[in-house]
Design an enzyme around this catalytic site. Sequence first.
Site, PDB file in Angstrom:
ATOM      1  N   HIS A  61       0.842  -1.214   0.000  1.00 35.89           N
ATOM      2  CA  HIS A  61       0.000   0.000   0.000  1.00 35.89           C
ATOM      3  C   HIS A  61       0.870   1.253   0.000  1.00 35.89           C
ATOM      4  CE1 HIS A  61      -3.899   2.013   1.654  1.00 35.89           C
ATOM      5  NE2 HIS A  61      -3.174   2.886   0.973  1.00 35.89           N
ATOM      6  N   HIS A  63       1.487   5.286  -2.096  1.00 28.08           N
ATOM      7  CA  HIS A  63       1.061   6.326  -3.045  1.00 28.08           C
ATOM      8  C   HIS A  63       2.340   6.986  -3.548  1.00 28.08           C
ATOM      9  CE1 HIS A  63      -3.190   6.288  -1.542  1.00 28.08           C
ATOM     10  NE2 HIS A  63      -2.585   5.838  -0.448  1.00 28.08           N
ATOM     11  N   PHE A  64       2.687   6.739  -4.807  1.00 30.08           N
ATOM     12  CA  PHE A  64       3.936   7.297  -5.337  1.00 30.08           C
ATOM     13  C   PHE A  64       3.698   8.569  -6.163  1.00 30.08           C
ATOM     14  CE2 PHE A  64       7.188   3.511  -5.147  1.00 30.08           C
ATOM     15  CZ  PHE A  64       7.142   3.580  -3.775  1.00 30.08           C
ATOM     16  N   ARG A  65       2.427   8.965  -6.319  1.00 32.27           N
ATOM     17  CA  ARG A  65       2.059  10.311  -6.809  1.00 32.27           C
ATOM     18  C   ARG A  65       2.281  10.588  -8.280  1.00 32.27           C
ATOM     19  NH1 ARG A  65      -1.048  10.757  -2.587  1.00 32.27           N
ATOM     20  NH2 ARG A  65      -0.122  11.531  -0.673  1.00 32.27           N
ATOM     21  N   HIS A 192     -10.809   0.885   1.410  1.00 33.78           N
ATOM     22  CA  HIS A 192     -10.567   1.929   2.420  1.00 33.78           C
ATOM     23  C   HIS A 192     -11.888   2.082   3.156  1.00 33.78           C
ATOM     24  CE1 HIS A 192      -8.891   6.065   3.661  1.00 33.78           C
ATOM     25  NE2 HIS A 192     -10.072   5.931   4.254  1.00 33.78           N
ATOM     26  N   ASP A 320       0.931   2.565   3.671  1.00 32.49           N
ATOM     27  CA  ASP A 320       0.106   3.684   3.207  1.00 32.49           C
ATOM     28  C   ASP A 320       1.004   4.926   3.046  1.00 32.49           C
ATOM     29  OD1 ASP A 320      -2.008   5.135   2.314  1.00 32.49           O
ATOM     30  OD2 ASP A 320      -3.057   5.260   4.226  1.00 32.49           O
ATOM     31  N   HIS A 324       3.285  14.126   1.309  1.00 35.18           N
ATOM     32  CA  HIS A 324       2.857  15.488   0.956  1.00 35.18           C
ATOM     33  C   HIS A 324       4.010  16.401   1.338  1.00 35.18           C
ATOM     34  CE1 HIS A 324      -1.350  14.354   0.329  1.00 35.18           C
ATOM     35  NE2 HIS A 324      -1.284  13.640   1.442  1.00 35.18           N
TER      36      HIS A 324
HETATM   37  O1  DOR Z   1      -3.967   9.612   4.742  1.00 35.79           O
HETATM   38  C1  DOR Z   1      -4.199   9.251   3.612  1.00 35.79           C
HETATM   39  N1  DOR Z   1      -3.483   9.703   2.565  1.00 35.79           N
HETATM   40  N2  DOR Z   1      -5.201   8.392   3.397  1.00 35.79           N
HETATM   41  C2  DOR Z   1      -5.647   8.100   2.165  1.00 35.79           C
HETATM   42  O2  DOR Z   1      -6.635   7.404   2.041  1.00 35.79           O
HETATM   43  C3  DOR Z   1      -5.004   8.691   0.975  1.00 35.79           C
HETATM   44  C4  DOR Z   1      -3.616   9.118   1.283  1.00 35.79           C
HETATM   45  C5  DOR Z   1      -3.042  10.031   0.220  1.00 35.79           C
HETATM   46  O3  DOR Z   1      -3.082   9.643  -0.938  1.00 35.79           O
HETATM   47  O4  DOR Z   1      -2.549  11.092   0.561  1.00 35.79           O
HETATM   48 ZN    ZN Z   2      -3.648   4.860   0.982  1.00 39.95          ZN
END
Ligand code: DOR
Ligand code: ZN
Length: 444
Positions: A61, A63-65, A192, A320, A324
């Site tokens: 899990h 998120h590589f953006r 989710h 996860d 940011h």
């Molecule tokens: O905290 C989170 N950030 N929860 C998510 O469901 C998405 C993730 C994000 O992509 O920033």
């Molecule tokens: Zn996530």
Amino acid sequence: MKKLLIHGGSVVTDTTIERQDILLSVTGEIEEIHPKIPEKHGEEFLDAAGLLIFPLLIDCHVHFREPGLEHKATMETEARAALAGGVGTVCEMPNTDPPTVTIAALADKIRRASKIAGCVIKFFFGVTEDAHLHALRELWTGTSMELKRMKHHCAGVKVFFDHSTGNQKVTADLAGEVFKVCGELKIPLVAHCEDPGINQTSARNQKPETRNIALHSLMRPPESEAVAIERAIGLAQKCQTPLHIAHLSTTQGVALVRAAKKSGVSVTCEVTPHHLFLTTDDYEELGTLGKMNPPLRTPDHRTALWEGIADGTVDCVATDHAPHLLAEKKVADPLSAPSGVPGVETMLPLLLTVAAGQSPQPNQKLKTKNQQLSYSDIVRLCFTNPNRIFSLGQDGIQKKAHARLVIIDPSVSSVITPVNLRSKCGWTPYEGWETTGKILRTVQ
Ligand code: DOR
Ligand code: ZN
């Protein structure tokens, strides 16, 4: 290239830790694995005495953006972070820009990932409209070479029951359809689980004039997760869907998954390092750096997650990883800061510390007493189980497999410091934490 003899290390599998020498061929294949392999002239020699050898881990899990949010992170920066953290395979989420909801968007991500060395990146497909579900069916059942090749890069489907970063909430009706299709085609479905109705009511009831970051946890309360998990499990049972609950964070959630497993429902789940190590007590110090969805919980929930690990209810630890920028996090109104924390690079050091019988939390007050793991548990939670659940096709440390290893000195301590981390975001919620067990290098 020469052959490589890795000598004197202890190989960690999900059930054993055994002293083994490993001989790699010139192409990196494990030619021999045996307690005593004689050294031969002309081979490279790696002295691993006293060191642990893990398979490169899987983080199911992240998120590589990329594409679209490259100011936060790119596949290249985050893959580098993953490898530095001993993670060699990741499953990446669809909330990019554009989102991964069409075959063309998936093809684009696959093409980008093919340029990334050393880290296998698989992708989840997102669904927020009927058309996306049709595309998913086409991807899964298509007979062309191209679709078959693409399916191999897709780990399954991700469904958001409520909005989070990227606003990918699915309607109740469509959610039912997604569970049906995934049940029929046996596509792993990651959910989710937060209930939009409860979140909405809770946010309204909080009247957050004070805009204190701690309100974030009250605006997305534990009941929200419990109700959504109940719904997901009900749908999975009805449709025979292989369901995986993402970032389980509450006592109620663990109990629901435990009970569903007992009654034979095909459900698995993951917990994140941040829910295992942080709680609402950390808001004071972290501020918005502790803001994510689902949110931080009170310490009793964290205790329940560790219990879930101990009794096998929890199948995976997954980060996860959701970077940011600091500038985005440090906004005037904390409740409008984006949700998400990085974690792919710090997961293994944190877990190794627990396996070494120590606590990485600098403040003993923040510790939980049932925080326990073995090195083999780490392999089970971060390799064997995600590999099986998402059919990722990674080989363990065995003869004839291509070697993908992490070499660790279990005795060396270090302090988590942002400047030493590779993630593009440049911060961590674990700054200053002391970990035991140092990742020395990867071999692949
Ligand atoms: O905290 C989170 N950030 N929860 C998510 O469901 C998405 C993730 C994000 O992509 O920033
Ligand atoms: Zn996530």
